[in-house]
Design a protein around this motif. Sequence first.
Motif, PDB file in Angstrom:
ATOM      1  N   ARG A 241       0.827  -1.237  -0.085  1.00 14.14           N
ATOM      2  CA  ARG A 241      -0.229   0.050   0.007  1.00 14.14           C
ATOM      3  C   ARG A 241       0.732   1.406   0.035  1.00 14.14           C
ATOM      4  N   VAL A 242       2.080   1.145   0.688  1.00 12.49           N
ATOM      5  CA  VAL A 242       2.787   2.735   0.918  1.00 12.49           C
ATOM      6  C   VAL A 242       3.493   2.722  -0.416  1.00 12.49           C
ATOM      7  N   PRO A 243       3.256   4.044  -0.942  1.00 13.44           N
ATOM      8  CA  PRO A 243       4.099   4.347  -1.985  1.00 13.44           C
ATOM      9  C   PRO A 243       5.664   4.130  -1.990  1.00 13.44           C
ATOM     10  N   MET A 244       6.365   3.381  -2.973  1.00 10.05           N
ATOM     11  CA  MET A 244       7.768   3.318  -2.851  1.00 10.05           C
ATOM     12  C   MET A 244       8.057   2.749  -4.160  1.00 10.05           C
ATOM     13  N   GLY A 245       9.680   2.647  -4.465  1.00 13.56           N
ATOM     14  CA  GLY A 245      10.016   2.101  -5.508  1.00 13.56           C
ATOM     15  C   GLY A 245       9.919   0.488  -5.629  1.00 13.56           C
ATOM     16  N   LEU A 246      10.120   0.015  -6.715  1.00 14.11           N
ATOM     17  CA  LEU A 246       9.911  -1.471  -6.840  1.00 14.11           C
ATOM     18  C   LEU A 246      11.318  -2.272  -5.899  1.00 14.11           C
ATOM     19  N   ARG A 247      12.582  -1.537  -5.850  1.00 11.40           N
ATOM     20  CA  ARG A 247      13.584  -2.153  -5.406  1.00 11.40           C
ATOM     21  C   ARG A 247      13.321  -1.923  -3.655  1.00 11.40           C
ATOM     22  N   GLU A 248      12.921  -0.793  -3.116  1.00  8.38           N
ATOM     23  CA  GLU A 248      12.486  -0.629  -1.957  1.00  8.38           C
ATOM     24  C   GLU A 248      11.439  -1.773  -1.229  1.00  8.38           C
ATOM     25  N   ARG A 249      10.302  -1.817  -2.200  1.00  6.96           N
ATOM     26  CA  ARG A 249       9.353  -2.701  -1.959  1.00  6.96           C
ATOM     27  C   ARG A 249       9.990  -4.122  -1.745  1.00  6.96           C
ATOM     28  N   LEU A 250      10.757  -4.583  -2.340  1.00  5.84           N
ATOM     29  CA  LEU A 250      11.495  -6.197  -2.366  1.00  5.84           C
ATOM     30  C   LEU A 250      12.328  -5.895  -1.178  1.00  5.84           C
ATOM     31  N   ARG A 251      12.928  -4.846  -0.944  1.00  4.56           N
ATOM     32  CA  ARG A 251      13.889  -5.000   0.479  1.00  4.56           C
ATOM     33  C   ARG A 251      12.850  -5.317   1.601  1.00  4.56           C
ATOM     34  N   CYS A 252      12.071  -4.442   1.587  1.00  6.49           N
ATOM     35  CA  CYS A 252      10.779  -4.654   2.591  1.00  6.49           C
ATOM     36  C   CYS A 252      10.473  -6.094   2.880  1.00  6.49           C
ATOM     37  N   ILE A 253      10.227  -6.775   1.660  1.00  4.49           N
ATOM     38  CA  ILE A 253       9.660  -8.085   1.644  1.00  4.49           C
ATOM     39  C   ILE A 253      10.675  -8.820   2.318  1.00  4.49           C
ATOM     40  N   ALA A 254      12.099  -8.689   1.924  1.00  6.33           N
ATOM     41  CA  ALA A 254      13.240  -9.311   2.605  1.00  6.33           C
ATOM     42  C   ALA A 254      13.487  -9.187   4.030  1.00  6.33           C
ATOM     43  N   GLN A 255      13.100  -8.071   4.436  1.00  9.94           N
ATOM     44  CA  GLN A 255      13.129  -7.893   5.912  1.00  9.94           C
ATOM     45  C   GLN A 255      11.922  -8.493   6.797  1.00  9.94           C
ATOM     46  N   LEU A 256      10.956  -8.746   5.791  1.00 13.23           N
ATOM     47  CA  LEU A 256       9.715  -9.606   6.626  1.00 13.23           C
ATOM     48  C   LEU A 256      10.341 -11.221   6.660  1.00 13.23           C
ATOM     49  N   GLY A 257      11.193 -11.367   5.703  1.00 16.54           N
ATOM     50  CA  GLY A 257      11.895 -12.810   5.773  1.00 16.54           C
ATOM     51  C   GLY A 257      13.025 -12.912   7.038  1.00 16.54           C
ATOM     52  N   ARG A 258      13.453 -11.689   7.222  1.00 21.58           N
ATOM     53  CA  ARG A 258      14.317 -11.867   8.517  1.00 21.58           C
ATOM     54  C   ARG A 258      13.562 -11.791   9.678  1.00 21.58           C
ATOM     55  N   TYR A 259      12.561 -11.192   9.801  1.00 22.14           N
ATOM     56  CA  TYR A 259      11.428 -11.126  10.774  1.00 22.14           C
ATOM     57  C   TYR A 259      10.947 -12.425  11.259  1.00 22.14           C
ATOM     58  N   TRP A 260      10.786 -13.395  10.038  1.00 26.46           N
ATOM     59  CA  TRP A 260       9.951 -14.690  10.289  1.00 26.46           C
ATOM     60  C   TRP A 260      11.156 -15.572  10.911  1.00 26.46           C
ATOM     61  N   ARG A 261      12.489 -15.319  10.596  1.00 29.09           N
ATOM     62  CA  ARG A 261      13.470 -16.145  11.007  1.00 29.09           C
ATOM     63  C   ARG A 261      14.048 -16.110  12.490  1.00 29.09           C
ATOM     64  N   GLU A 262      13.982 -14.622  12.729  1.00 25.18           N
ATOM     65  CA  GLU A 262      14.285 -14.220  14.158  1.00 25.18           C
ATOM     66  C   GLU A 262      13.141 -14.334  15.032  1.00 25.18           C
ATOM     67  N   LYS A 263      12.058 -14.082  14.568  1.00 25.57           N
ATOM     68  CA  LYS A 263      10.796 -14.351  15.768  1.00 25.57           C
ATOM     69  C   LYS A 263      10.412 -15.879  15.591  1.00 25.57           C
ATOM     70  N   ARG A 264      10.917 -16.872  14.875  1.00 27.35           N
ATOM     71  CA  ARG A 264      10.570 -18.092  15.017  1.00 27.35           C
ATOM     72  C   ARG A 264       8.982 -18.410  14.664  1.00 27.35           C
ATOM     73  N   ILE A 265       8.691 -17.586  13.399  1.00 28.50           N
ATOM     74  CA  ILE A 265       7.185 -17.285  12.980  1.00 28.50           C
ATOM     75  C   ILE A 265       6.502 -18.797  12.682  1.00 28.50           C
ATOM     76  N   THR A 266       7.353 -19.727  12.128  1.00 27.09           N
ATOM     77  CA  THR A 266       6.617 -20.978  11.948  1.00 27.09           C
ATOM     78  C   THR A 266       5.937 -21.743  13.227  1.00 27.09           C
ATOM     79  N   GLY A 267       6.721 -21.564  14.308  1.00 22.53           N
ATOM     80  CA  GLY A 267       5.893 -22.095  15.529  1.00 22.53           C
ATOM     81  C   GLY A 267       4.753 -21.559  15.988  1.00 22.53           C
ATOM     82  N   GLN A 268       4.683 -20.133  15.707  1.00 18.69           N
ATOM     83  CA  GLN A 268       3.595 -19.287  15.926  1.00 18.69           C
ATOM     84  C   GLN A 268       2.287 -19.663  15.076  1.00 18.69           C
ATOM     85  N   LEU A 269       2.737 -20.096  13.776  1.00 17.87           N
ATOM     86  CA  LEU A 269       1.508 -20.123  12.812  1.00 17.87           C
ATOM     87  C   LEU A 269       1.077 -21.711  13.290  1.00 17.87           C
TER      88      LEU A 269
END
Length: 296
Positions: A241-269
């Motif tokens: 939703r937030v206006p930003m370039g494609l490169r920055e958007r992909l970087r944000c998605i990559a950070q979501l992957g970091r969050y998944w690993r560091e917070k051990r999201i699989t177990g919470q799901l």
Amino acid sequence: MYNGEAHLEQALESVAAQTFQDYEVIICDNASTDRTGEICQAYAARDGRIRYHRNPENIGGDRNYNRCFELATGDYVLTLAHDDRLGPQYLEKTVAVMDASPDVVFCHSRSRQIDEAGAVVRDLEPNPFSDSPEPHQRFFDAICVSRYVVANFGMIRSRTLRAMPPLAAYPSSDAFWQAELALRGRLYEIPEFLFYRRIRPGAGHLTPLHERLAWSDPGRASALFFPTWRRLGEYLASIRRVPMGLRERLRCIAQLGRYWREKRITGQLVRDLRMNARRVLLRSSAVRDLRERRSR
């Protein structure tokens, strides 16, 4: 607020004592059954800046929170719970930061915890946010590094808020807000103790996550819900939703992957799935027992 007679006057007096006086106060009473309405009407009668709104029925804490913003007309908005308190310079200092820094979309201060009598119990930990100019860095800081979710406490730029969806009637939806605010601009914490937070037994953030739906949305108290799945979905929605370039958007998605690993999201799901499967089984058993009793 809801049934806030015990601490409401302290909160309102802390607003009246502000060194910055160019404000409006909008009180959203979520169909209280105590003296809340009487207290609010008395304050509104004395001060023309105070407007009292009462919901005809309890619409849930999150929707009542949104109602305050819907009625607001200022350049900045700040919500104050009926049992918290502002230091005298809170508005002056936060407004000064927002006026001086157009890229700051949210401003809060260091906080102290107070008890039922209003005495200071302890200093809450600092929560300095990332000052990076890059949205993906601020996004990761907001969802994974910051100690607390405080998006529902501090000062927010009104135009930023209007560009965002309202606070969802869902447990911990303030975390979704904090993430999107970080994508839209800088979050800033003033390193002074200007906010006093009353943390009482039974407070929302102390209630187990899977039991908070009744506070957020009373009409769906018994519904199935998947908080971790919802959180990931909302984070992705903000990135889209937030206006930003494609490169920055992909970087944000990559950070979501970091969050998944560091917070051990699989177990919470998996936990979410198990909790809801258990609720379905319990309901099925209850329905079966009811049918058996009726057939006797």
